[in-house]
Design a protein around this motif. Structure first.
Motif, PDB file in Angstrom:
ATOM      1  N   PRO A 154      14.482   7.743  -5.768  1.00 58.50           N
ATOM      2  CA  PRO A 154      13.818   6.463  -5.466  1.00 58.50           C
ATOM      3  C   PRO A 154      13.508   6.293  -3.975  1.00 58.50           C
ATOM      4  N   ALA A 155      14.300   7.005  -3.123  1.00 56.65           N
ATOM      5  CA  ALA A 155      14.168   6.889  -1.670  1.00 56.65           C
ATOM      6  C   ALA A 155      14.544   5.458  -1.224  1.00 56.65           C
ATOM      7  N   PRO A 156      14.899   5.255   0.048  1.00 52.84           N
ATOM      8  CA  PRO A 156      14.947   6.293   1.075  1.00 52.84           C
ATOM      9  C   PRO A 156      16.036   7.320   0.754  1.00 52.84           C
ATOM     10  N   PHE A 157      15.840   8.550   1.252  1.00 53.84           N
ATOM     11  CA  PHE A 157      16.823   9.602   0.965  1.00 53.84           C
ATOM     12  C   PHE A 157      17.562   9.965   2.245  1.00 53.84           C
ATOM     13  N   GLU A 191      16.644  -8.634   1.328  1.00 49.51           N
ATOM     14  CA  GLU A 191      17.416  -7.417   1.565  1.00 49.51           C
ATOM     15  C   GLU A 191      16.394  -6.386   2.071  1.00 49.51           C
ATOM     16  N   PRO A 192      16.799  -5.453   2.942  1.00 51.74           N
ATOM     17  CA  PRO A 192      15.816  -4.525   3.505  1.00 51.74           C
ATOM     18  C   PRO A 192      15.048  -3.718   2.454  1.00 51.74           C
ATOM     19  N   SER A 193      13.812  -3.413   2.761  1.00 49.98           N
ATOM     20  CA  SER A 193      12.963  -2.622   1.864  1.00 49.98           C
ATOM     21  C   SER A 193      11.781  -2.084   2.648  1.00 49.98           C
ATOM     22  N   THR A 194      11.401  -0.872   2.358  1.00 52.56           N
ATOM     23  CA  THR A 194      10.120  -0.351   2.860  1.00 52.56           C
ATOM     24  C   THR A 194       9.167  -0.164   1.681  1.00 52.56           C
ATOM     25  N   ARG A 195       9.545   0.694   0.728  1.00 52.32           N
ATOM     26  CA  ARG A 195       8.651   1.045  -0.382  1.00 52.32           C
ATOM     27  C   ARG A 195       8.257  -0.151  -1.246  1.00 52.32           C
ATOM     28  N   HIS A 227       8.587  -3.436  -0.856  1.00 51.07           N
ATOM     29  CA  HIS A 227       7.915  -4.507  -0.117  1.00 51.07           C
ATOM     30  C   HIS A 227       6.467  -4.121   0.190  1.00 51.07           C
ATOM     31  N   TYR A 228       6.305  -2.984   0.855  1.00 47.61           N
ATOM     32  CA  TYR A 228       4.962  -2.681   1.366  1.00 47.61           C
ATOM     33  C   TYR A 228       4.041  -2.099   0.300  1.00 47.61           C
ATOM     34  N   SER A 229       4.595  -1.552  -0.773  1.00 53.14           N
ATOM     35  CA  SER A 229       3.658  -1.154  -1.844  1.00 53.14           C
ATOM     36  C   SER A 229       3.214  -2.379  -2.638  1.00 53.14           C
ATOM     37  N   PHE A 230       4.049  -3.441  -2.710  1.00 53.83           N
ATOM     38  CA  PHE A 230       3.549  -4.697  -3.299  1.00 53.83           C
ATOM     39  C   PHE A 230       2.477  -5.312  -2.391  1.00 53.83           C
ATOM     40  N   GLU A 231       2.682  -5.238  -1.069  1.00 52.10           N
ATOM     41  CA  GLU A 231       1.666  -5.740  -0.129  1.00 52.10           C
ATOM     42  C   GLU A 231       0.341  -5.008  -0.359  1.00 52.10           C
ATOM     43  N   MET A 232       0.441  -3.677  -0.409  1.00 54.84           N
ATOM     44  CA  MET A 232      -0.766  -2.860  -0.567  1.00 54.84           C
ATOM     45  C   MET A 232      -1.404  -3.107  -1.932  1.00 54.84           C
ATOM     46  N   ALA A 233      -0.573  -3.201  -2.967  1.00 53.20           N
ATOM     47  CA  ALA A 233      -1.097  -3.432  -4.323  1.00 53.20           C
ATOM     48  C   ALA A 233      -1.878  -4.746  -4.357  1.00 53.20           C
ATOM     49  N   ALA A 234      -1.310  -5.785  -3.739  1.00 55.27           N
ATOM     50  CA  ALA A 234      -1.992  -7.083  -3.728  1.00 55.27           C
ATOM     51  C   ALA A 234      -3.321  -6.970  -2.983  1.00 55.27           C
ATOM     52  N   LYS A 235      -3.302  -6.290  -1.849  1.00 60.68           N
ATOM     53  CA  LYS A 235      -4.540  -6.155  -1.051  1.00 60.68           C
ATOM     54  C   LYS A 235      -5.574  -5.332  -1.817  1.00 60.68           C
ATOM     55  N   ARG A 236      -5.143  -4.278  -2.497  1.00 51.54           N
ATOM     56  CA  ARG A 236      -6.083  -3.453  -3.282  1.00 51.54           C
ATOM     57  C   ARG A 236      -6.705  -4.253  -4.430  1.00 51.54           C
ATOM     58  N   LEU A 237      -5.998  -5.296  -4.873  1.00 48.09           N
ATOM     59  CA  LEU A 237      -6.552  -6.156  -5.934  1.00 48.09           C
ATOM     60  C   LEU A 237      -7.365  -7.316  -5.342  1.00 48.09           C
ATOM     61  N   MET A 248       6.205   7.664  -4.767  1.00 49.61           N
ATOM     62  CA  MET A 248       5.883   6.530  -3.870  1.00 49.61           C
ATOM     63  C   MET A 248       4.432   6.118  -4.082  1.00 49.61           C
ATOM     64  N   ARG A 249       3.541   7.116  -4.225  1.00 43.91           N
ATOM     65  CA  ARG A 249       2.125   6.777  -4.474  1.00 43.91           C
ATOM     66  C   ARG A 249       2.000   6.052  -5.814  1.00 43.91           C
ATOM     67  N   ASN A 250       2.713   6.542  -6.816  1.00 42.42           N
ATOM     68  CA  ASN A 250       2.652   5.887  -8.129  1.00 42.42           C
ATOM     69  C   ASN A 250       3.179   4.456  -8.061  1.00 42.42           C
ATOM     70  N   GLY A 251       4.089   4.200  -7.132  1.00 41.05           N
ATOM     71  CA  GLY A 251       4.615   2.847  -6.949  1.00 41.05           C
ATOM     72  C   GLY A 251       3.510   1.856  -6.619  1.00 41.05           C
ATOM     73  N   LEU A 252       2.538   2.293  -5.840  1.00 39.84           N
ATOM     74  CA  LEU A 252       1.405   1.417  -5.516  1.00 39.84           C
ATOM     75  C   LEU A 252       0.645   1.045  -6.794  1.00 39.84           C
ATOM     76  N   TYR A 253       0.295   2.054  -7.591  1.00 41.04           N
ATOM     77  CA  TYR A 253      -0.555   1.785  -8.761  1.00 41.04           C
ATOM     78  C   TYR A 253       0.210   1.036  -9.848  1.00 41.04           C
ATOM     79  N   LEU A 254       1.510   1.367  -9.979  1.00 40.45           N
ATOM     80  CA  LEU A 254       2.318   0.644 -10.968  1.00 40.45           C
ATOM     81  C   LEU A 254       2.406  -0.829 -10.576  1.00 40.45           C
ATOM     82  N   ARG A 255       2.541  -1.093  -9.279  1.00 47.01           N
ATOM     83  CA  ARG A 255       2.680  -2.497  -8.825  1.00 47.01           C
ATOM     84  C   ARG A 255       1.343  -3.231  -8.920  1.00 47.01           C
TER      85      ARG A 255
END
Ligand code: CP
Length: 288
Positions: free
Chosen positions: A247-250, A45-49, A51-61, A272-279
């Motif tokens: 939660p956005a998108p708004f 199902e479509p997602s921006t936040r 999907h891509y914050s999980f991508e970023m979280a994985a890369k940051r780890l 949205m920034r916290n979404g990265l660190y939480l993930r």
């Protein structure tokens, strides 16, 4: 460890996750898996936040990622959702993040060999969204209990509302709901927006989820912001220390006046920034 919903999460479990997320955010905690782990993001199902914050979280780890694109996949040759997920299990990644429009889809995957993280299921659960909302609430109030939270808008179609009503009440907050009749849910009690806006600590706005409306709501969207949305008049009634989250998108100009998206009380982009660190915290726990 799976993260499917928050039904079994205690206050201590949630506080530990929040603390871990904030340690990643401050840089106090650093983890590098040296590209030895692979996270598969399967968004049906479509997602921006998410999907891509999980991508970023994985890369940051220090993990590798695979991002599944339903378009061009064998779903177009009638492969089922179940068989697609079983394929990704078979290639042995270290975590699967899945979003689907099917309520409680995860119940068919009881015995996966790979940790499963729910990135949202239908109208039912969005556990990582609720957790990042709680990170944001904690950052602002230094607590996740004893607050008054007003959830506003399209409650009936919102997995964010459903997850948050349950967890916020279990954590000992007072949760109030408001929204127009077509978005009210049977069995829930709704209050008057103008009466409660001045009483609450957190105003949680919801997106109008047009894609889940099975019929025309009959609402006039030209006057929606005045009647049911967060406009400047209502903003002026909020307590000094109260915050706005979404939660956005708004939908600018519909559930929120466009000028309020980045107003002093709005924590929407911080969420949205916290979404990265939480993930990052969620993936770190999934690998344990
Ligand atoms: N809040 C949220 O789930 O956004 P996305 O649909 O963009 O992931």
């Amino acid at each position: 460890m799976n993260l499917l919903n928050l039904y079994d999460y205690s206050k201590d479990d949630i506080l530990s996750l929040i603390e871990l997320a904030l340690e990643f955010k401050s840089g106090q905690k650093k983890v590098n898996y040296n590209q030895e782990k692979v996270v598969c993001n399967l968004f049906f199902e479509p997602s921006t936040r998410t999907h891509y914050s999980f991508e970023m979280a994985a890369k940051r780890l220090g993990c590798q990622t695979i991002s599944f694109n339903p378009s061009g996949s064998s779903l177009e040759k009638n492969e089922t959702f179940y068989d697609t997920v079983k394929f990704f299990e078979a290639i042995q990644p270290d975590a699967l993040v899945i979003r689907s429009s099917e309520d409680n889809y995860y119940e068919q995957f009881n015995n996966l060999e790979v940790p499963l993280i729910n990135g949202g299921d239908g109208k039912s659960n969005h556990p990582t969204q609720s957790l990042l909302d709680l990170v944001t609430i904690y950052e602002n109030f230094n607590t996740i209990s004893g607050l008054k939270v007003l959830i506003v808008g399209d409650i009936k179609h919102s997995r964010v509302a459903h997850t948050n009503i349950d967890i916020l009440e279990r954590l000992g907050n007072e949760v109030f709901l408001t929204g127009p009749k077509p978005f009210q849910e049977e069995g829930l009690f709704f209050v008057d927006f103008d009466e409660y806006i001045s009483k609450v600590d957190v105003v949680m706005l919801l997106r109008m989820q047009f894609e889940r409306h099975s019929e025309d709501s009959g609402l006039n969207y030209d006057t929606y912001l005045d009647e049911y949305g967060l406009n400047k008049k209502r903003y002026a009634l909020m307590k000094d220390e109260a915050i706005i989250i979404h939660p956005a998108p708004f939908n600018r100009g519909l559930e929120i006046d466009t000028d309020l998206v980045e107003s002093p009380k709005s924590k929407i982009f911080e969420q949205m920034r916290n979404g990265l660190y939480l993930r990052m915290a969620v993936l770190y726990n999934a690998f344990k």
